[in-house]
Design an enzyme around this catalytic site. Structure first.
Site, PDB file in Angstrom:
ATOM      1  N   ASP A  92      51.152  70.696  95.236  1.00  0.00           N
ATOM      2  CA  ASP A  92      52.148  70.069  96.010  1.00  0.00           C
ATOM      3  C   ASP A  92      52.828  71.363  96.673  1.00  0.00           C
ATOM      4  O   ASP A  92      53.178  72.133  95.902  1.00  0.00           O
ATOM      5  CB  ASP A  92      52.890  68.877  95.169  1.00  0.00           C
ATOM      6  CG  ASP A  92      53.803  68.266  96.108  1.00  0.00           C
ATOM      7  OD1 ASP A  92      53.775  68.241  97.146  1.00  0.00           O
ATOM      8  OD2 ASP A  92      54.517  67.289  95.414  1.00  0.00           O
ATOM      9  N   SER A  93      53.870  71.103  97.643  1.00  0.00           N
ATOM     10  CA  SER A  93      54.726  72.126  98.094  1.00  0.00           C
ATOM     11  C   SER A  93      55.971  72.479  97.428  1.00  0.00           C
ATOM     12  O   SER A  93      56.535  73.628  97.660  1.00  0.00           O
ATOM     13  CB  SER A  93      54.932  71.755  99.762  1.00  0.00           C
ATOM     14  OG  SER A  93      55.788  70.729  99.686  1.00  0.00           O
ATOM     15  N   GLY A  94      56.215  71.491  96.724  1.00  0.00           N
ATOM     16  CA  GLY A  94      57.478  71.620  96.063  1.00  0.00           C
ATOM     17  C   GLY A  94      58.700  71.027  96.833  1.00  0.00           C
ATOM     18  O   GLY A  94      60.112  71.131  96.192  1.00  0.00           O
ATOM     19  N   GLY A  95      58.259  70.567  97.979  1.00  0.00           N
ATOM     20  CA  GLY A  95      59.803  69.929  98.734  1.00  0.00           C
ATOM     21  C   GLY A  95      60.261  68.796  97.919  1.00  0.00           C
ATOM     22  O   GLY A  95      61.284  68.934  97.670  1.00  0.00           O
ATOM     23  N   GLY A 221      56.297  60.188 100.885  1.00  0.00           N
ATOM     24  CA  GLY A 221      57.602  59.390 100.855  1.00  0.00           C
ATOM     25  C   GLY A 221      57.325  57.757 100.560  1.00  0.00           C
ATOM     26  O   GLY A 221      58.237  56.840 100.912  1.00  0.00           O
ATOM     27  N   ASP A 271      47.312  61.028  93.213  1.00  0.00           N
ATOM     28  CA  ASP A 271      47.998  61.514  92.063  1.00  0.00           C
ATOM     29  C   ASP A 271      48.976  60.745  91.447  1.00  0.00           C
ATOM     30  O   ASP A 271      49.702  60.027  92.149  1.00  0.00           O
ATOM     31  CB  ASP A 271      48.273  62.968  92.339  1.00  0.00           C
ATOM     32  CG  ASP A 271      49.657  62.957  92.878  1.00  0.00           C
ATOM     33  OD1 ASP A 271      49.927  62.658  94.150  1.00  0.00           O
ATOM     34  OD2 ASP A 271      50.716  63.190  92.182  1.00  0.00           O
TER      35      ASP A 271
END
Lengths: 376, 376
Positions: A92-95, A221, A271
């Site tokens: 995951d990008s960490g956003g 989201g 996930d």
């Protein structure tokens, strides 16, 4: 990365596929255990491979960037070598973590400024820098930087946020295409559809994401507190637009029922921290329904944890023993419950694959979602 | 229970033996991992058996009596079945926990009154009741109820306490001889020598304990803060008196060095929480010395945790990875460190057995104690 679909179904959008990566094949639909910091909590890598039958796991860019840090990961030759896991990894990008964990975060057109939740140090994530970090991590699937809107979310905020995510995406895709994998293993960049629970925004976002022509796409989201019907409706809207010949990943979802409903709507990858997090609190998912092992009724039940279970813990330990360990707050409780729940999630998607192959998925799913939701 | 000594040594009191129990054989000298609540913290029973090579483990009467309670243990058919561990188990009587954990404890001639550290409920342990509880647990070795004196301890208190322990012992032995195992498997009752660091008290106590003619004997009240020389001196005093043809168990000891010195002085059995507790804090015991894995120097050391190690974690994971997990407070850190340290302790006693067989124990021990104490 190559995605081939071997089976589709007549009463459902479910499909059975295979993703080929530089770290081996993934049979879809698939569930991916979450290993945020380079470890699935309480579970050895050997157990992931042999007892849980995981085919791909997650890491998290925000967390790994802070600890152990990119210098260590680069020196290790990437996350696979660092944690000794040779199957695929998605990061995951960490956003999401920038918004949920860090302090003093500030969104600008440039990116996301934040302070570390560990030591308060100041950092900047840009669409480009999260590509660079994930190049160092060496994950097989790298997620784009996005803003994950909360629920509820005003239409105007959701729209503005979606446009920010899109503008970041264009830069991220560009940077991805101008950079190369560091360890000789192909990395696939995945853009993320946003738009909260607004049909027109989800449509716009799915169209924009599809236009980027990435090899795999994600839906973000959702499962952030909205009613389940809204989640399912948004998946349908988005999956009507996202290309059918590319893998679709529904981020952070969910309960066993959510996963079957997602598969039914054409999702290939999932996930969620639920099997490990809820396991640590004594909640067990089984084919016959949900067990709260802390319940007094299990105190003297010496039958196996799950007679239908596929992992060694299911037959090795009894319900009464696991209940005792949970009540006494013994570490082994979390370990047993995590292995059980993850193995169950992996069994669930394996069984879904078989049902798709047999074109019996929809009927099976309809029965299963009722059974899975029961409290036993 | 049968104890046979196959080898003795010329420069040392170390001996190599075999204890036969209803749950199989134990090769001595042996270290016993501590499974207080019916679980060695962070370690699966399968790992104890196959990776750590444990031959016998400990349970604790005080803790098991409170949780899960004797009703559950009776219904389970004893602790072996409850936790699915088919090798021998030794249970501490809980005397030590009554004094260290519980509130409002009151010692009387009758026994020890205490309030549970969990819910404040009031309980009474007597020399007879701890036999009864251990009958229900079904442990292969049952410890007598004693008072473990702290360090430092005034002579008068140590003397008074020793006499209380002796009077309890006479009742406990009597009750043990009048009762039977509940599950058809022989249980051995072990009295405990006390007497703090006073030679005359230790002599008196060892003589009284020897006079009870139990099949195995224990040395308690050491490794509670006294200088190591005092501990070794007391072991020598006591082992000159305790019968040589019966197993000797040194309770709660200790560091790898302490264990080798204990073996050298004729001790056969050891237990200690150090390998698991210190492991959880990032301390690793190895043949070459002690590693504090949190140290910055391991940050980029991608070599195996312990190239000499016998368990799978030693070669599977790197020092840098384990350091990261410890620093990030990941559960897997404690699991890896516990397996490593326990496997190391079991290796140490296995190697001691080989050295005794070869009559090279004393020379080997002399080298090893220096090496083991180094900080690396």
């Amino acid at each position: 990365m190559k995605f081939t679909i071997s089976h589709t179904t007549t009463s459902s959008k479910a499909r059975r596929g295979t993703i080929s990566t530089g770290h081996g094949e993934i049979q879809t639909p698939i569930f991916m255990p979450v290993g945020t910091l380079g470890s699935v909590k309480g579970v050895h890598q050997t157990e992931l491979e042999h007892d849980i039958l995981a085919q791909i796991i997650l890491g998290n860019t925000y967390h790994l960037y802070l600890r152990p840090g990119i210098e260590v990961l680069r020196n290790a030759g990437g996350l696979h070598k660092f944690m000794n896991w040779q199957k695929p990894i998605l990061t995951d990008s960490g956003g999401y973590q920038v918004f949920s964990l860090s302090a003093n975060r500030k969104l600008t057109a440039q990116g996301a400024e934040f302070r570390s939740h560990i030591d308060g140090s100041k950092h900047l994530f840009t669409p480009e820098s999260v590509v660079d970090i994930q190049r160092i991590i060496g994950s097989d699937f790298m997620m784009a930087l996005d803003e994950c809107t909360p629920f509820p979310c005003e239409y105007d905020y959701a729209k503005k946020s979606m446009h920010l995510t899109h503008s970041w995406l264009a830069r991220g895709v560009n940077h991805y295409r101008q950079t190369e994998a560091l360890y000789g293993v192909e990395q696939t960049y995945m853009p993320i559809v946003q738009g909260s629970v607004y049909t027109d925004l989800r449509q716009q976002s799915a169209e924009f994401i599809a236009s980027q022509q990435c090899a795999a796409n994600a839906i973000g989201g959702l499962s952030v507190g909205e009613p389940e019907e809204d989640m399912y409706a948004m998946i349908e809207v988005v999956n009507n637009i996202l290309p059918a010949d590319k893998p679709r990943y529904l981020m952070g979802v969910g309960t066993p029922m959510n996963i079957l409903e997602g598969i039914d709507r054409g999702v290939d990858m999932f996930d969620c921290v639920m099997p490990t997090r809820n396991g640590r609190n004594g909640m067990l998912f089984t084919q016959k329904g949900i067990i709260n092992i802390k319940n007094e009724k299990w105190k003297n039940d010496f039958s196996p944890i799950d007679a239908d279970g596929t992992s060694f813990v299911d037959s090795y330990y009894s319900k009464a023993y696991l209940r005792h360990l949970v009540v006494a707050n013994e570490r082994l409780a979390a370990q047993i419950a995590s292995i059980h729940n993850l193995a169950f999630y992996l069994w669930l998607v394996a069984e879904a694959r078989t049902q798709i192959e047999n074109n019996t998925f929809y009927e099976w799913k309809t029965l299963m979602v009722k059974q899975l939701a029961q409290r036993i």
